[in-house]
Design a protein around this motif. Structure first.
Motif, mmCIF file in Angstrom:
data_model
loop_
_atom_site.group_PDB
_atom_site.id
_atom_site.type_symbol
_atom_site.label_atom_id
_atom_site.label_comp_id
_atom_site.label_asym_id
_atom_site.label_seq_id
_atom_site.Cartn_x
_atom_site.Cartn_y
_atom_site.Cartn_z
ATOM 1 N N ALA A 36 0.839 -1.198 0.000
ATOM 2 C CA ALA A 36 0.000 0.000 0.000
ATOM 3 C C ALA A 36 0.874 1.248 0.000
ATOM 4 N N LYS A 37 0.400 2.288 -0.659
ATOM 5 C CA LYS A 37 1.143 3.543 -0.697
ATOM 6 C C LYS A 37 1.041 4.228 0.661
ATOM 7 N N LEU A 38 2.156 4.732 1.130
ATOM 8 C CA LEU A 38 2.257 5.305 2.469
ATOM 9 C C LEU A 38 2.471 6.805 2.405
ATOM 10 N N ASN A 39 2.123 7.462 3.521
ATOM 11 C CA ASN A 39 2.459 8.869 3.718
ATOM 12 C C ASN A 39 3.701 8.917 4.602
ATOM 13 N N LEU A 40 4.820 9.317 4.000
ATOM 14 C CA LEU A 40 6.084 9.374 4.724
ATOM 15 C C LEU A 40 6.457 10.828 4.979
ATOM 16 N N HIS A 88 5.394 6.247 -2.888
ATOM 17 C CA HIS A 88 4.874 6.748 -1.619
ATOM 18 C C HIS A 88 4.756 8.269 -1.674
ATOM 19 N N THR A 89 3.852 8.809 -0.871
ATOM 20 C CA THR A 89 3.728 10.260 -0.740
ATOM 21 C C THR A 89 4.810 10.758 0.206
ATOM 22 N N VAL A 90 5.592 11.727 -0.254
ATOM 23 C CA VAL A 90 6.708 12.268 0.525
ATOM 24 C C VAL A 90 6.349 13.665 1.001
ATOM 25 N N ARG A 91 6.306 13.847 2.308
ATOM 26 C CA ARG A 91 5.986 15.148 2.892
ATOM 27 C C ARG A 91 7.152 15.601 3.765
ATOM 28 N N TYR A 92 7.502 16.857 3.620
ATOM 29 C CA TYR A 92 8.631 17.381 4.386
ATOM 30 C C TYR A 92 8.194 18.603 5.168
ATOM 31 N N PHE A 93 8.763 18.758 6.368
ATOM 32 C CA PHE A 93 8.519 19.968 7.147
ATOM 33 C C PHE A 93 9.714 20.246 8.042
ATOM 34 N N GLU A 94 9.821 21.499 8.449
ATOM 35 C CA GLU A 94 10.933 21.936 9.283
ATOM 36 C C GLU A 94 10.492 22.044 10.736
ATOM 37 N N MET A 140 0.201 15.035 12.963
ATOM 38 C CA MET A 140 1.204 13.964 12.937
ATOM 39 C C MET A 140 0.551 12.611 12.643
ATOM 40 N N SER A 141 -0.668 12.417 13.115
ATOM 41 C CA SER A 141 -1.355 11.133 12.930
ATOM 42 C C SER A 141 -1.702 10.867 11.469
ATOM 43 N N SER A 142 -1.574 11.870 10.585
ATOM 44 C CA SER A 142 -1.834 11.654 9.163
ATOM 45 C C SER A 142 -0.675 10.943 8.470
ATOM 46 N N LEU A 143 0.454 10.825 9.169
ATOM 47 C CA LEU A 143 1.634 10.187 8.602
ATOM 48 C C LEU A 143 1.685 8.719 9.009
ATOM 49 N N ASP A 144 2.102 7.872 8.101
ATOM 50 C CA ASP A 144 2.344 6.472 8.436
ATOM 51 C C ASP A 144 3.712 6.304 9.084
ATOM 52 N N VAL A 145 4.682 7.042 8.582
ATOM 53 C CA VAL A 145 6.049 6.982 9.102
ATOM 54 C C VAL A 145 6.583 8.403 9.188
ATOM 55 N N LYS A 163 -3.749 7.734 15.825
ATOM 56 C CA LYS A 163 -2.711 6.719 15.861
ATOM 57 C C LYS A 163 -1.367 7.362 15.528
ATOM 58 N N PRO A 164 -0.340 7.197 16.363
ATOM 59 C CA PRO A 164 0.952 7.828 16.072
ATOM 60 C C PRO A 164 1.627 7.149 14.890
ATOM 61 N N PRO A 165 2.475 7.881 14.176
ATOM 62 C CA PRO A 165 3.217 7.255 13.086
ATOM 63 C C PRO A 165 4.312 6.339 13.630
ATOM 64 N N VAL A 166 4.899 5.555 12.753
ATOM 65 C CA VAL A 166 6.149 4.866 13.064
ATOM 66 C C VAL A 166 7.248 5.916 13.065
ATOM 67 N N TYR A 167 8.068 5.922 14.096
ATOM 68 C CA TYR A 167 9.140 6.916 14.194
ATOM 69 C C TYR A 167 10.486 6.286 13.851
#
Length: 318
Positions: A2-6, A35-41, A79-84, A110-114
């Motif tokens: 499955a495609k993930l939100n990373l 996979h969907t790649v999301r970045y933040f500072e 944060m819960s919108s992220l899988d990892v 649900k927290p992401p995998v860290y």
């Protein structure tokens, strides 16, 4: 799969070196797999009253210096919108970073995998964590008292390496030897006149041949690069001009990795770069260890593929 939100908490994406940055290598591999790649500072984090959220940029990445990413979408997400979530802010580890590790744990859903665990990052100072294994290290002293440090240096005829506890990238690392008239001044500078503890470590003569950065994924060593110092420097860090060279792991280095594995896994430290000098462990880098790109190039491998494999495996259990 499955495609993930990373998600990647990192320094500004505009500033990365596309052929060197380990975080960018992982983003490229995640993007390649769809996979969907999301970045933040770090500064984009905020707490809304129920869950920590951040302004996140969904990006497409490519290995083209100067035009290495496109912003596909930008919005505030929990944060819960992220899988990892990859916590990859570069050192220094300061109070703001510690606050960030606390904020990302506040998830109403649900927290992401860290990768790596926020609690593990808070606990594992990159210079001090290795002290859990004193028998694997060169003789080491941590102190702010000048008399204690001076006595330590005097006991080592080959000299000692002095470094700040929260240093990174080779900054502030100096060589000292008994009888050197600069030693007292160096200790004053490094300890801020006795107000801050520093690390003194017995000098390892093999350091002239370089130190070895070994990458461990889920406790397993997957590759290494030898970082050779220039003729006019004692530091092998690539950030200060160390030259990366191809290498292999020795039996002693595999023994060191095996000793570290249970503690790393227990603390959720899934992506780690350890530094080995001769037969000795010197540092355990957990914040944003580098070396993936150099090992990939020298050995013809793709270590970041193993990291994304692990992320997918853990996300499937989430």
């Amino acid at each position: 799969m499955a495609k993930l939100n990373l998600g990647f908490l990192m320094d500004p994406l505009e500033q990365v070196r596309v052929d060197h940055d380990s975080t960018f290598a992982m983003m490229l591999e995640a993007h390649r797999r769809g996979h969907t790649v999301r970045y933040f500072e770090q500064g984009w984090l905020r707490f809304s009253g129920r869950c920590t959220e951040a302004r996140m940029r969904t990006v497409a990445v490519r290995r083209e210096p100067g035009r290495h990413f496109d912003i596909l979408e930008e919005s505030v997400r929990p944060m819960s919108s992220l899988d990892v979530l990859f916590l990859r802010k570069d050192p220094p580890v300061d109070v703001e970073f510690l606050h960030a590790t606390q904020l990302v744990e506040l998830c109403a859903g649900k927290p992401p995998v860290y990768i790596n665990s926020p609690a593990g990052l808070r606990e594992a100072n990159e210079k001090l964590f290795a002290l859990h294994f004193p028998d694997l290290m060169p003789e080491t002293c941590v102190a702010r008292d000048h008399a204690v440090l001076t006595e330590f240096i005097a006991r080592h005829p080959d000299g000692a390496i002095l470094k700040p506890i929260d240093g990174f990238g080779g900054k502030g690392i100096v060589f000292a030897r008994a009888g050197d008239r600069n030693t007292r001044s160096l200790l004053e500078l490094l300890t801020s006149h006795g107000r801050e503890a520093i690390i003194a470590q017995a000098y390892v003569p093999q350091s002239r041949q370089g130190d070895k950065r070994i990458i461990l994924v889920d406790g397993e060593p997957l590759g290494a690069v030898l970082r050779v110092p220039s003729e006019d420097d004692h530091r092998g860090n690539m950030a200060v001009g160390g030259i990366p060279k191809k290498t292999t792991l020795t039996d002693r280095e595999r023994e060191i990795c095996a000793r570290l594995k249970p503690m790393l896994r227990e603390r959720g430290l899934l992506l780690v770069g350890i530094d080995v000098l001769g037969d000795y462990l010197t540092e355990v880098n957990v914040t944003s260890p580098t070396g993936l790109a150099e090992i990939d190039t020298l050995d013809g491998v793709c270590i970041e593929a193993n990291v994304i494999d692990l992320a997918e495996k853990l996300a499937a259990k989430r």
